[in-house]
Motif scaffolding. Structure first.
Motif, mmCIF file in Angstrom:
data_model
loop_
_atom_site.group_PDB
_atom_site.id
_atom_site.type_symbol
_atom_site.label_atom_id
_atom_site.label_comp_id
_atom_site.label_asym_id
_atom_site.label_seq_id
_atom_site.Cartn_x
_atom_site.Cartn_y
_atom_site.Cartn_z
ATOM 1 N N VAL A 49 -13.642 -5.952 -4.747
ATOM 2 C CA VAL A 49 -13.306 -6.948 -3.727
ATOM 3 C C VAL A 49 -12.329 -7.940 -4.340
ATOM 4 O O VAL A 49 -12.609 -8.533 -5.375
ATOM 5 N N ASN A 50 -11.173 -8.085 -3.706
ATOM 6 C CA ASN A 50 -10.175 -9.020 -4.188
ATOM 7 C C ASN A 50 -9.296 -9.426 -3.022
ATOM 8 O O ASN A 50 -9.382 -8.858 -1.941
ATOM 9 N N ASN A 51 -8.413 -10.380 -3.261
ATOM 10 C CA ASN A 51 -7.541 -10.794 -2.173
ATOM 11 C C ASN A 51 -6.304 -9.896 -2.117
ATOM 12 O O ASN A 51 -5.952 -9.223 -3.084
ATOM 13 N N VAL A 52 -5.649 -9.888 -0.993
ATOM 14 C CA VAL A 52 -4.506 -8.998 -0.749
ATOM 15 C C VAL A 52 -3.369 -9.273 -1.726
ATOM 16 O O VAL A 52 -2.740 -8.348 -2.225
ATOM 17 N N GLU A 53 -3.135 -10.532 -2.046
ATOM 18 C CA GLU A 53 -2.034 -10.855 -2.965
ATOM 19 C C GLU A 53 -2.242 -10.204 -4.333
ATOM 20 O O GLU A 53 -1.308 -9.666 -4.927
ATOM 21 N N THR A 54 -3.450 -10.208 -4.834
ATOM 22 C CA THR A 54 -3.736 -9.586 -6.128
ATOM 23 C C THR A 54 -3.448 -8.093 -6.077
ATOM 24 O O THR A 54 -2.782 -7.542 -6.957
ATOM 25 N N PHE A 55 -3.932 -7.422 -5.041
ATOM 26 C CA PHE A 55 -3.681 -5.985 -4.914
ATOM 27 C C PHE A 55 -2.193 -5.692 -4.743
ATOM 28 O O PHE A 55 -1.689 -4.704 -5.262
ATOM 29 N N ALA A 56 -1.480 -6.548 -4.039
ATOM 30 C CA ALA A 56 -0.051 -6.334 -3.817
ATOM 31 C C ALA A 56 0.730 -6.394 -5.122
ATOM 32 O O ALA A 56 1.750 -5.726 -5.275
ATOM 33 N N MET A 84 0.832 -1.175 0.000
ATOM 34 C CA MET A 84 0.000 0.000 0.000
ATOM 35 C C MET A 84 0.887 1.252 0.000
ATOM 36 O O MET A 84 0.622 2.175 -0.755
ATOM 37 N N LYS A 85 1.919 1.230 0.821
ATOM 38 C CA LYS A 85 2.814 2.381 0.872
ATOM 39 C C LYS A 85 3.484 2.598 -0.484
ATOM 40 O O LYS A 85 3.563 3.720 -0.983
ATOM 41 N N GLN A 86 3.953 1.516 -1.073
ATOM 42 C CA GLN A 86 4.614 1.602 -2.371
ATOM 43 C C GLN A 86 3.638 2.108 -3.444
ATOM 44 O O GLN A 86 4.006 2.945 -4.268
ATOM 45 N N SER A 87 2.414 1.626 -3.422
ATOM 46 C CA SER A 87 1.413 2.081 -4.393
ATOM 47 C C SER A 87 1.129 3.568 -4.232
ATOM 48 O O SER A 87 0.991 4.302 -5.209
ATOM 49 N N ARG A 88 1.067 4.023 -2.985
ATOM 50 C CA ARG A 88 0.839 5.452 -2.717
ATOM 51 C C ARG A 88 2.017 6.287 -3.226
ATOM 52 O O ARG A 88 1.834 7.317 -3.867
#
Length: 87
Positions: free
Chosen positions: A70-77, A1-5
């Motif tokens: 809605v998705n799993n954390v791995e996908t968003f990561a 999340m930090k990296q995406s921001r």
């Protein structure tokens, strides 16, 4: 999340487009049925985790009536990793 921001993929003014993306992660009481996205959304809202008839789909009206993915954390990561490869 930090990296995406930091990369401009999360928060306000996404990649200079004026779009906003806010991500919320958390745990909610659930059950097997909460594998279905609308049931999980209801559970996160403090309601009984039951699926609902679609439309509207969560991407139009989901968590507290806001567009929701809605998705799993791995996908968003992996989103920021895949974006980096394209740059």
């Amino acid at each position: 999340m930090k990296q995406s921001r930091e990369m401009g993929l999360l928060g306000e003014n996404i990649l200079g487009t004026g779009s906003i993306l806010i991500s919320i992660s958390g745990m909610a009481p659930g059950a097997f049925v909460c594998g279905e996205e609308t049931a999980l959304i209801h559970s996160m809202e403090g309601l009984r985790g039951e699926p609902t008839v679609k439309p509207p789909f969560p991407s139009v009206e989901g968590y507290f009536k806001k567009p929701t993915n809605v998705n799993n954390v791995e996908t968003f990561a992996n989103v920021s990793c895949n974006h980096k490869q394209r740059l």
